[in-house]
Scaffold this motif. Structure first.
Motif, short mmCIF file in Angstrom:
data_model
loop_
_atom_site.label_atom_id
_atom_site.label_comp_id
_atom_site.label_asym_id
_atom_site.label_seq_id
_atom_site.Cartn_x
_atom_site.Cartn_y
_atom_site.Cartn_z
N ASP A 166 -3.64 -0.97 -7.66
CA ASP A 166 -2.36 -0.70 -7.76
C ASP A 166 -1.93 0.79 -8.41
N PHE A 220 2.03 -0.83 1.07
CA PHE A 220 1.12 -1.89 0.65
C PHE A 220 -0.18 -1.98 1.84
N VAL A 250 -0.15 0.02 -3.18
CA VAL A 250 -0.75 -1.24 -3.57
C VAL A 250 -1.84 -1.64 -2.70
#
Length: 274
Positions: free
Chosen positions: A18, A28, A54
């Motif tokens: 992250d 993501f 992330v």
């Protein structure tokens, strides 16, 4: 502050990298089977200062904890990822989904549409495996389970993951060699994930309910998720768009990063601005 750590999620531990900027919109990343979050390394570099990125590894894959059951299915992965998003307190998330990541992403959005802002699918689709292809891949994997991914089995797997044009390009070899080495070392603990992807159920019925900007990038040489499967997604999601790249196989973000990454970042930026 950027982090790389194992995070307890539901009944497992997921490895999560992250970049952790609290003031930036979030991408993501959902990786392909056999690969891991590092397939998005170049995206992280290109997104610096513009997006927080992330990158979790799915249950039983990458550096996440092994799975103790026989199968990790797409619904389980979707529930894991949505739980992780809640734990991290993320909202208005942009999904970058490669291969099996798309099967997971559509289920994630269907369960929790409030969490997401857009979806980019890279070499992905949401249908189940056709019977003839299922039989072929099952036989192939049963053989590889006995012998390992070596020799002809390794070459077949490379041909599934990367297009013929890419595999024939001298300049692509520095990218291909580390992935070839990882594929050759596929551990037995990966089998529940392999079985989950191979025997996945269709999520086509969920597409009309996906109300997010959606971009599908398909490789013209993709034999695992051919462009027609990507077109099915783009046509099934209201306002979905597909781009087909010539000379590219199943892993567009690795095979054509100079094209795919700017397209994805521009798409995410436009979705953020809406």
């Amino acid at each position: 502050m950027a982090s790389a750590r194992g995070i307890p999620v539901r009944d497992t531990i997921l490895w999560v990298e992250d970049t952790a900027e609290a003031d930036l919109p979030v991408i993501f990343c959902l990786h392909s089977l056999w690969l891991d979050g590092s397939m998005f390394d170049a995206l992280v570099t290109a997104a610096a200062g513009r997006f927080r990125v992330v990158r979790p590894d799915f249950r039983g894959q990458g550096s996440s904890a092994p799975h103790t059951g026989d199968v990790v299915d797409m619904d389980c992965c979707a529930d894991d990822m949505n739980a992780l998003i809640d734990m991290l307190g993320l909202r208005a998330v942009h999904l970058a989904a490669a291969s099996m990541g798309g099967d997971v992403a559509v289920r994630m959005i269907a369960r929790r549409p409030d969490l997401f802002a857009s979806l980019a699918m890279l070499g992905s689709s949401v249908r189940d495996e056709p019977p003839d292809q299922l039989a072929h891949f099952t036989t192939f994997l049963e053989g590889a389970r006995r012998t390992g991914f070596i020799g002809e089995s390794l070459e077949v797997l490379m041909s599934i993951m990367f297009g013929a044009t890419t595999r024939g390009r001298a300049e692509a070899q520095p990218m291909l060699t580390p992935w070839r080495n990882k594929l050759e070392l596929t551990p037995a603990s990966r089998w529940p994930a392999l079985m989950g992807v191979l025997n996945r159920s269709s999520a086509v019925s969920l597409l009309p309910d996906i109300r997010l900007p959606t971009l599908v990038i398909s490789g013209a040489e993709d034999i695992a998720r051919p462009p027609d499967w990507g077109r099915e997604v783009a046509d099934g999601i209201p306002g979905g768009e597909q781009i087909v790249l010539e000379g590219v196989g199943h892993t567009p973000i690795l095979e054509a990063p100079d094209t795919v990454i700017p397209l994805a970042l521009r798409f995410f930026a436009d979705a953020t601005a809406r």
